[in-house]
Design a protein around this motif. Structure first.
Motif, PDB file in Angstrom:
ATOM      1  N   HIS A   1       3.498  -1.456  20.817  1.00  0.00           N
ATOM      2  CA  HIS A   1       3.440  -2.836  21.332  1.00  0.00           C
ATOM      3  C   HIS A   1       4.082  -3.764  20.314  1.00  0.00           C
ATOM      4  O   HIS A   1       3.620  -3.878  19.172  1.00  0.00           O
ATOM      5  CB  HIS A   1       1.993  -3.251  21.596  1.00  0.00           C
TER       6      HIS A   1
ATOM      7  N   GLY B   1      -3.443  -5.498  21.048  1.00  0.00           N
ATOM      8  CA  GLY B   1      -4.752  -4.876  21.186  1.00  0.00           C
ATOM      9  C   GLY B   1      -5.742  -5.648  22.034  1.00  0.00           C
ATOM     10  O   GLY B   1      -6.893  -5.223  22.180  1.00  0.00           O
ATOM     11  N   LYS B   2      -5.323  -6.771  22.624  1.00  0.00           N
ATOM     12  CA  LYS B   2      -6.265  -7.580  23.408  1.00  0.00           C
ATOM     13  C   LYS B   2      -6.719  -6.851  24.667  1.00  0.00           C
ATOM     14  O   LYS B   2      -7.914  -6.834  24.986  1.00  0.00           O
ATOM     15  CB  LYS B   2      -5.614  -8.920  23.786  1.00  0.00           C
TER      16      LYS B   2
ATOM     17  N   LYS C   1      -5.014  -3.622  25.678  1.00  0.00           N
ATOM     18  CA  LYS C   1      -4.699  -2.197  25.574  1.00  0.00           C
ATOM     19  C   LYS C   1      -4.493  -1.843  24.107  1.00  0.00           C
ATOM     20  O   LYS C   1      -3.717  -2.501  23.407  1.00  0.00           O
ATOM     21  CB  LYS C   1      -3.423  -1.889  26.378  1.00  0.00           C
ATOM     22  N   ARG C   2      -5.167  -0.803  23.638  1.00  0.00           N
ATOM     23  CA  ARG C   2      -5.005  -0.391  22.248  1.00  0.00           C
ATOM     24  C   ARG C   2      -3.605   0.149  22.012  1.00  0.00           C
ATOM     25  O   ARG C   2      -3.064   0.897  22.827  1.00  0.00           O
ATOM     26  CB  ARG C   2      -6.027   0.691  21.902  1.00  0.00           C
TER      27      ARG C   2
ATOM     28  N   ASP D   1      -0.947   2.307  19.522  1.00  0.00           N
ATOM     29  CA  ASP D   1      -0.856   3.292  18.441  1.00  0.00           C
ATOM     30  C   ASP D   1       0.069   2.797  17.331  1.00  0.00           C
ATOM     31  O   ASP D   1      -0.141   3.103  16.161  1.00  0.00           O
ATOM     32  CB  ASP D   1      -0.341   4.624  19.004  1.00  0.00           C
TER      33      ASP D   1
END
Length: 571
Positions: A302, A311-312, A314-315, A317
């Motif tokens: 992202h 990360g809001k 969807k996490r 990597d």
């Protein structure tokens, strides 16, 4: 030399190259309007403050530059809130100047008083109530830089009437002409973190078999770099509603729009990919469907300029909080070392059953696109017509498509189109709207005619709130509650009453003469009658994954209570 705060504000706008300002005057903003009368700025008198805000948005969205808007206190502020919240959701750089009651009346429930700063703080990047005139020069510079830097957005300046009449020294005029860099508003690339993100991306690309780019409106400023990288890596791309136009539809790497009304290829790819490279996106629910089942097999990279988005929903990597262009250019430099050949596409047999079914709508947009130049713009309001435009229109470039995404604001189209035309007077601005949306800011037809702008209104009229009706048919046992227009004006005659030529056709009619009329200088209105039963498909129901899409409208059977069980949902 001393000048009033009101004149200082006008001098400031001129120093930033702002030459057109929409608004509506009222008692508490009159000192600024008096200063405006003696300036070189062209004022656009909107017919309602929401319209003024959207006109400013049209200029900002189409140029990428900060635009300004003027309103009075109380109801002027309240009327503007919708267009400012829309700008905040879609990252549009605006400066709003509102009048306020004099300082000695604040908090007394004075005539047309509202606590503006506290109200607008929830959907602006910053809001200021100017109590000390000496703070104004610094605040104006700060506000302007903040509106246009990082993730752009609206900034609000509330000015009590007595403050506008006070005098300040013009000794800071030099800083207005050549503003110094203000580090706190600038997003600096952390080269070490960027390099780490690049190296991690390369490792994931090497181990991936089904990589996929997921792009959004935040990628538009980096469109050229993105196209170059995708061409080099030969990795397929899916786009959000706001990212359309970055890749032409004929690009073999482009799978189309994803999400609630996205293409089968795009939504299927999201379910199969093992590496998702998300660029300038915020993992919005309309794009992802059920976030818990979104891209279940994929590692996620992202990249976004707004740290709050990482990360809001969807996490990730791998992530980097910075300028997307820097990431793309650095990745392109090493792209020759990245393995190729993981290009893949879902089965073409699946795609053949999807949105191409709506032949007459498709043909209408093909006809319209044949008259569309690369320098022109196409805008929409919000509803079925918006989704059909997104599905069918072949946007030639990233700047040609403008719509309301995050808020989905009906009434957006007409006034925003006026703003686009003001910024690009030689362009044709096509506004696709609906019979519901057009009524929400209809008063701006007067502004349109007054300016004689090249805005071409195309009303899709199905005598319903189409998307509402469609969901009522699917999920509420066909109970059409509040979605049917029992009365409508004659839109052709209505346009003509404003001095605007009006035409009417049925969807599927040959419309060569009407298309020619659209291309004449000045405004024009074309009403297109649409069958009320026409729907937008594919359709991902709320709460479902993007792979659970409805391809075709079901045959409604009122005896069946659980209509979802009767739908043709393909996984």
């Amino acid at each position: 030399m001393k000048i009033t705060v009101a004149k200082y504000c006008i001098h400031f706008l001129i120093s930033k190259g702002i030459r057109i300002v929409p608004g509506i005057p009222g008692g508490t903003i009159l000192p600024i309007y008096d200063a405006l009368a003696e300036s070189e700025i062209q004022h656009i008198l909107a017919r309602q403050e929401q319209g003024a805000g959207f006109i400013a948005q049209g200029m900002a969205r189409s140029t990428g530059q900060v635009s300004a808007c003027l309103v009075s206190s109380g109801p002027g502020v309240a009327n503007l809130l919708t267009s400012v919240s829309d700008a905040f959701s879609d990252s549009v750089p605006l400066l709003i100047f509102s009048g306020q009651v004099p300082r000695n009346l604040l908090g007394t429930d004075a005539f047309q008083e509202l606590p503006t700063k506290s109200i607008v703080s929830h959907f602006t990047k910053a809001s200021y109530l100017i109590m000390d005139p000496l703070e104004l020069p610094h605040i104006l510079e700060e506000a302007y830089l903040l509106a246009g830097s990082g993730r752009p957005g609206p900034v609000w300046i509330d000015l009590p009437k007595d403050v506008q009449n006070e005098f300040i020294d013009l000794e800071s005029q030099e800083s207005l002409i050549s503003p110094k860099a203000n580090d706190f508003t600038r997003i600096k690339a952390n080269l070490s973190e960027l390099q780490t993100a690049i190296e991690s991306t390369i490792r994931l690309l090497h181990s991936s078999k089904k990589s996929l780019f997921y792009i959004g409106g935040g990628a538009k400023k980096s469109a050229e770099a993105l196209r170059r990288l995708v061409d080099s890596l030969q990795i397929p791309v899916v786009s959000t509603l706001m990212g359309l136009g970055i890749f032409p539809k004929e690009n073999p790497n482009f799978l189309g729009m994803m999400g609630m009304h996205g293409s089968v290829s795009a939504n299927s790819a999201l379910g199969e990919c093992d590496l998702l490279i998300a660029l300038g996106v915020r993992f919005d629910d309309r794009a992802t469907g059920n976030i818990a089942t979104f891209c279940p097999k994929a590692k996620v990279i992202h990249i976004d300029i707004d740290p709050k988005e990482i990360g809001k929903n969807k996490r990730a990597d791998v992530f980097w909080k910075g300028d997307l262009s820097a990431f793309l250019e650095n990745l392109f430099e090493v792209s020759s070392k990245i393995k190729k050949g993981n290009f893949w596409q879902p089965s073409p047999e699946v795609e053949s059953a999807s949105i191409r079914e709506e032949g007459r709508i498709d043909r209408f947009f093909r006809s319209l696109s044949s008259h569309f130049r690369d320098s022109d713009f196409i805008l929409t309001d919000v509803g079925q017509h918006q989704m059909w435009t997104a599905q069918y229109f072949p946007f030639p470039n990233e700047r040609s498509w403008i719509t309301s995404g995050g808020q989905g604001t009906m009434g957006f189209g007409l006034p925003t189109s006026i703003g686009v035309s003001l910024a690009h007077p030689d362009a044709n601005v096509f506004c696709i709207t609906g019979d519901g949306s057009i009524m929400m800011n209809l008063q701006e037809l007067a502004t349109l005619r007054e300016l004689n702008s090249n805005v071409k209104l195309i009303i899709f009229n199905n005598k319903h709130l189409g998307l509402v009706r469609q969901q009522q048919e699917l999920f509420y046992e066909n109970r059409k509650s509040g979605s049917v227009f029992e009365f409508q004006p004659n839109f052709q005659m209505l346009a003509e009453s404003f001095g605007i030529p009006g035409y009417k056709i049925m969807l599927g009619d040959r419309a060569e003469e009407q298309m020619k009329a659209l291309l004449k200088p000045g405004p024009c209105l074309l009403e297109v009658m649409i069958p009320s039963e026409a729907g937008v498909y594919p359709f991902v129901p709320g709460g479902k994954s993007n792979q659970e899409f409805i391809l075709n409208p079901p045959l409604f059977d009122a005896s069946k209570k659980d209509i979802e069980n009767d739908l043709c949902i393909t996984s």
